[in-house]
Design an enzyme around this catalytic site. Structure first.
Site, mmCIF file in Angstrom:
data_model
loop_
_atom_site.group_PDB
_atom_site.id
_atom_site.type_symbol
_atom_site.label_atom_id
_atom_site.label_comp_id
_atom_site.label_asym_id
_atom_site.label_seq_id
_atom_site.Cartn_x
_atom_site.Cartn_y
_atom_site.Cartn_z
ATOM 1 N N ASP A 86 -17.867 19.166 32.020
ATOM 2 C CA ASP A 86 -16.912 20.121 31.177
ATOM 3 C C ASP A 86 -17.364 21.698 31.392
ATOM 4 O O ASP A 86 -18.501 21.954 32.147
ATOM 5 C CB ASP A 86 -17.184 19.838 29.717
ATOM 6 C CG ASP A 86 -18.706 20.003 29.178
ATOM 7 O OD1 ASP A 86 -19.651 19.485 29.708
ATOM 8 O OD2 ASP A 86 -18.883 20.707 28.143
ATOM 9 N N GLU A 149 -21.187 19.504 26.780
ATOM 10 C CA GLU A 149 -22.381 20.260 26.945
ATOM 11 C C GLU A 149 -22.123 21.723 26.559
ATOM 12 O O GLU A 149 -23.086 22.191 25.725
ATOM 13 C CB GLU A 149 -22.999 20.294 28.362
ATOM 14 C CG GLU A 149 -24.450 20.680 28.577
ATOM 15 C CD GLU A 149 -24.581 21.936 28.658
ATOM 16 O OE1 GLU A 149 -25.500 22.683 28.456
ATOM 17 O OE2 GLU A 149 -23.330 22.927 28.961
#
EC number: 3.4.13.-
Length: 469
Positions: A86, A149
């Site tokens: 991400d 994250e």
């Protein structure tokens, strides 16, 4: 030897990285579903990693489409390599499309090249090259891939509920030679919970205020919409003078009788807000000069009392320093206000070992009640530390030193990586001392030299940990 091995794979590395970078893997809760828990972009990036792993003959294991792993090796112990696919939102001001990778003679430009797609592909190829060499593995490898994250770590929270905990591991999501300690990290909201009616007609009414998208980024844009009853020209002139005095870029326009003020700042990673320019806090600083309505006045005054020009928690009474991990830092990453629901400050606070976090927060929460604010605490991650003399750390550092001749010692950071999920976890690359750190900023890029050198270092490090006895 290792660099020569990597040279044979350079074109493949770039092509696979380009494919991953082209996926806009920003968390999108509005499109979240059971099949895509943090939105379709992160899910697509996770699937992409599975696809290249299957192409190369690896086994994969998916965990509820929010995390998963690529498996290699054999043995009792597991080396975890913890990556994430991400990315933070691209933001404005790029010279190219952040999700259409530009490959120049010496670099690749796109969102995620440094954080963390470039390092993820580097680590993947280190494993692939060893597998292609038919090495005699002594440990298993779990390359664990997360998709959240940059926000709440829902991915690793879910993963480690059911999956095997690696014996040791590293996250390729910081700098070389090795990060052996990370500050504690928390996010919390300071919510305006007391609204009052104006007794007299205010000269100016703050309709809305918006700045920032992520708690862990310094906001580089802020917008205020103000209803101006009189002296519109004076306000605009004062605003232009304020921008000039503070060396800021900004703009003022009138939209259906509403004055719209904008300020541009400098976005940086929230672990060190002092090197950025918080557009939101500066715009609130200007608004403090206006005779605003009561609720807006309280909101603006709170910012100046506790948050403006206070990157190390000074105004919140949280200044604290240790020689090992450094200072408390406070990043005001999200600021919102509207004249019906009042305001909110979203804070990302990072603290070293020894800081009495709960005690400090309780005291602060009690203090701000008198100003009509309350604390809504989010996730708290305590500080993480591994002795830099641990043999595991030393093997990583030796691989780095063998290839760079750089004898820099391991150190600690304010950033948070997946390494803190492990009892014996550290961050290991992929940035070098001469890398330009544009993580979370516009025009993020990785040089080909950095990408290939990191791959080579990971290759040697994984060999020494998982092949050599």
């Amino acid at each position: 030897m290792w660099k020569e091995k990597v040279q044979q794979y350079e074109d493949q590395i770039i092509n696979d990285l380009k494919g991953l970078l082209a996926i806009e893997s920003v968390r999108d809760d509005a499109k979240a579903s059971e099949d895509a828990p943090v939105g379709p972009g992160p899910r697509k990036a996770l699937d992409y990693m599975y696809e290249i792993a299957h192409r190369d003959g690896f086994t994969t294991h998916d965990v509820d489409h929010i995390a998963g792993r690529i498996e290699a090796g054999k043995g009792n112990d597991v080396l975890g390599i913890l990556c994430h696919v991400d990315v933070v939102p691209a933001g404005d001001g790029w010279d190219s499309n952040p999700f259409e990778p530009v490959v120049t003679e010496d670099a690749i430009i796109a969102r995620g090249t440094l954080d963390d797609k470039g390092p993820t592909i580097a680590a993947y190829y280190a494993i692939k090259i060893l597998e292609d060499m038919n090495v005699d593995w002594k440990k298993r490898i779990h390359m664990i891939i997360g998709t959240d994250e940059e926000s709440d770590w829902k991915c690793t929270d879910r993963y480690f509920k059911t999956e095997e905990m690696p014996t040791l591991g590293f996250a390729p999501d910081a700098e070389f030679p090795c990060i052996h300690g990370e500050k504690g990290i928390t996010t919390f909201d300071l919510v305006q919970n007391k609204l009052t009616e104006d007794q007299d007609e205010p000269d100016y009414e703050l309709i809305t205020f918006k700045s920032g998208e992520r708690y862990n980024m310094v906001p580089d844009h802020a917008e205020a919409r103000v209803l101006v009853k009189e002296n519109m020209t004076d306000v605009i002139q004062d605003f232009e003078y304020f921008l000039e005095q503070n060396h800021l870029q900004g703009d003022s326009t009138v939209d259906s009788g509403i004055l719209v003020l904008t300020v541009e700042g400098k976005a940086v990673h929230g672990m060190d807000p002092s090197i950025g320019v918080n557009a939101g806090l500066y715009l609130l600083k200007f608004l403090a000069s206006l005779n605003l309505d009561n609720n807006a006045q309280a909101f603006v005054a709170f910012s100046n009392r506790y948050l403006f020009n206070s990157d190390f928690g000074e105004k919140m009474g949280m200044k604290f320093h240790t020689d090992v991990m450094g200072d408390v830092t406070t990043n005001i990453g999200v600021i919102t206000y509207d004249n019906e629901n009042a305001g909110l400050f979203g804070i990302n606070l990072r603290y070293p070992e020894g800081f009495e976090f709960e005690k400090a927060m309780d005291r602060f929460a009690n203090e701000i009640q008198q100003y009509g604010f309350e604390v809504k605490l989010g996730k708290v991650q305590p500080p993480h530390y591994v002795d830099k003399n641990d043999p595991f750390v030393q093997k990583l550092v030796t691989a780095y030193r063998n290839q760079t001749n750089d004898m820099t010692e391991p150190y600690t950071i304010g950033g948070g990586t997946y390494a803190r999920n492990l009892d014996k976890g550290v961050a290991f690359g992929a940035m070098f001392s001469d890398s330009e750190d544009l993580m979370h900023q516009k025009n993020e890029y990785i040089t080909k030299k950095q990408l290939f050198n990191a791959t080579s270092i990971y290759l040697e490090a994984i060999y020494s940990l998982c092949v050599e006895e």
